[in-house]
Write an enzyme that holds these catalytic residues in place. Sequence first.
Site, PDB file in Angstrom:
ATOM      1  N   TYR A  97       0.714  -0.870  -0.297  1.00 31.44           N
ATOM      2  CA  TYR A  97       0.077  -0.110   0.224  1.00 31.44           C
ATOM      3  C   TYR A  97       1.045   1.123  -0.053  1.00 31.44           C
ATOM      4  O   TYR A  97       1.295   1.798   1.410  1.00 31.44           O
ATOM      5  CB  TYR A  97      -0.981   0.109   1.053  1.00 31.44           C
ATOM      6  CG  TYR A  97      -1.505  -1.240   1.864  1.00 31.44           C
ATOM      7  CD1 TYR A  97      -1.870  -2.067   0.441  1.00 31.44           C
ATOM      8  CD2 TYR A  97      -2.562  -2.110   2.633  1.00 31.44           C
ATOM      9  CE1 TYR A  97      -3.173  -3.189   0.447  1.00 31.44           C
ATOM     10  CE2 TYR A  97      -3.380  -2.350   3.099  1.00 31.44           C
ATOM     11  CZ  TYR A  97      -3.633  -3.470   2.098  1.00 31.44           C
ATOM     12  OH  TYR A  97      -4.487  -3.910   1.634  1.00 31.44           O
ATOM     13  N   SER A 246     -12.591  -6.190   2.693  1.00 28.93           N
ATOM     14  CA  SER A 246     -13.522  -5.637   1.830  1.00 28.93           C
ATOM     15  C   SER A 246     -14.727  -5.607   2.139  1.00 28.93           C
ATOM     16  O   SER A 246     -16.099  -6.496   1.614  1.00 28.93           O
ATOM     17  CB  SER A 246     -13.153  -5.921   0.376  1.00 28.93           C
ATOM     18  OG  SER A 246     -14.238  -5.051  -0.207  1.00 28.93           O
ATOM     19  N   PRO A 247     -14.619  -5.153   3.396  1.00 29.11           N
ATOM     20  CA  PRO A 247     -16.945  -6.183   4.155  1.00 29.11           C
ATOM     21  C   PRO A 247     -17.681  -5.363   3.628  1.00 29.11           C
ATOM     22  O   PRO A 247     -18.487  -5.484   3.611  1.00 29.11           O
ATOM     23  CB  PRO A 247     -15.983  -5.890   5.633  1.00 29.11           C
ATOM     24  CG  PRO A 247     -15.151  -5.079   5.937  1.00 29.11           C
ATOM     25  CD  PRO A 247     -14.233  -5.154   5.138  1.00 29.11           C
ATOM     26  N   LEU A 248     -17.372  -3.781   3.113  1.00 27.68           N
ATOM     27  CA  LEU A 248     -18.437  -3.196   2.755  1.00 27.68           C
ATOM     28  C   LEU A 248     -18.746  -3.381   1.438  1.00 27.68           C
ATOM     29  O   LEU A 248     -19.114  -2.260   0.513  1.00 27.68           O
ATOM     30  CB  LEU A 248     -18.425  -1.993   3.014  1.00 27.68           C
ATOM     31  CG  LEU A 248     -18.539  -1.743   4.365  1.00 27.68           C
ATOM     32  CD1 LEU A 248     -17.627  -0.120   5.220  1.00 27.68           C
ATOM     33  CD2 LEU A 248     -19.461  -1.988   4.840  1.00 27.68           C
TER      34      LEU A 248
END
Length: 377
Positions: A97, A246-248
């Site tokens: 990142y 990426s839970p959303l």
Amino acid sequence: MNRRNLLKSSLALTGGSLLASACNVTAKTSTTGSNSSKTQVNGRRKLGTLEVSNVGIGVQNMSRKYTTEVPLRAEMHNIIRTAFDHGVTFYDAAEAYGPHEVERILGEGIAPFRNKVVICSKFGWNIDQQTGQRLPGLNSRPDHVRKVVEGMLKRLNTDRIDLLYQHRVDPTVPIEDVAGLMKDLNKEGKVLHYGLSEPGLQTVRRAHAVHPVTAIQNEYSLLWRGPEEAVIPLCEELGIGFVPWSPLGVQFLTGWIDAGTRFAPGDIRGVESRFSPDNLPNNLKLVDLVKRWAIQKGATPAQISLAWLLAQKPWIVPIPGTTNMAHMLENNGADGVRFTADELKSFNTELAKIEIKGARLPQAVLQFSGVEAAPKR
């Protein structure tokens, strides 16, 4: 209705403050001046033997957003610190990142309370350690990973990494060699816990036989439920925690994306076929479901989506990423949203009727998931 408007509507129904969610917990005073009891993470969970807050935070986009803007560094520090003030102890970064820059931002942000939080990072992509340049492919050769860890410790301004994942399995390096290095680094006190991200199933078993795997981090959400087939059962069998990235659904489940949404050049969502103009209208049935339940539960779509994950297993810990203070506080509120057994059954019955169309990632990225490591000779 967008995420902020829905948040306001839900709060009007429940009589909460503008940043409230649907949980009944007690909050500390944050650096934003909010003392709402509905933005606090009180619960704790175990990933293997590692205790973390029920909801963590991903800091991936704190050096550059999906939409390619560069966030204000001081504000990212403020979000990191306010998250801690509101009970978050689980911070997720990676060497890739930035590359490298997110680790620096996180190290700067958590400096005042380093010993009270869990820092996670990841290695595995082929990144030049001097320049930070992303090179082709993967690199989990032990000699390279040792150098990566030393660089991480400097960037994070710490003497140990609490949880270190192999970001993707390197098919050219036996996992026994990687896990053996993690075991050595653990003895040296530099890496306290070891994890894998998007691994092949047999690679998990082989790694765990050499050195305990604390957590597996895979994409998992209402939008992508692939891990339910084999990965989550494997975690349950071996006593390994599970961390959904990426839970959303890269913002999809918050209600911020509609049938007219188009993505800017450089935004990876623009090349994910599940968000194509052809597939969005169908897939938005899922968002409609989440919105209905948000109103019913006096919560927001994001909170419902995260609460559903928390309801799956007691050792699942989502790490929603954000560069927005209000969204971080909203995400925290998922810790107080509870589904009864009947509610969960009803929700899942509705969920089963929705078929998501399109791939979660482009094939050029998906090819690195579910990979098995080279056999040990």
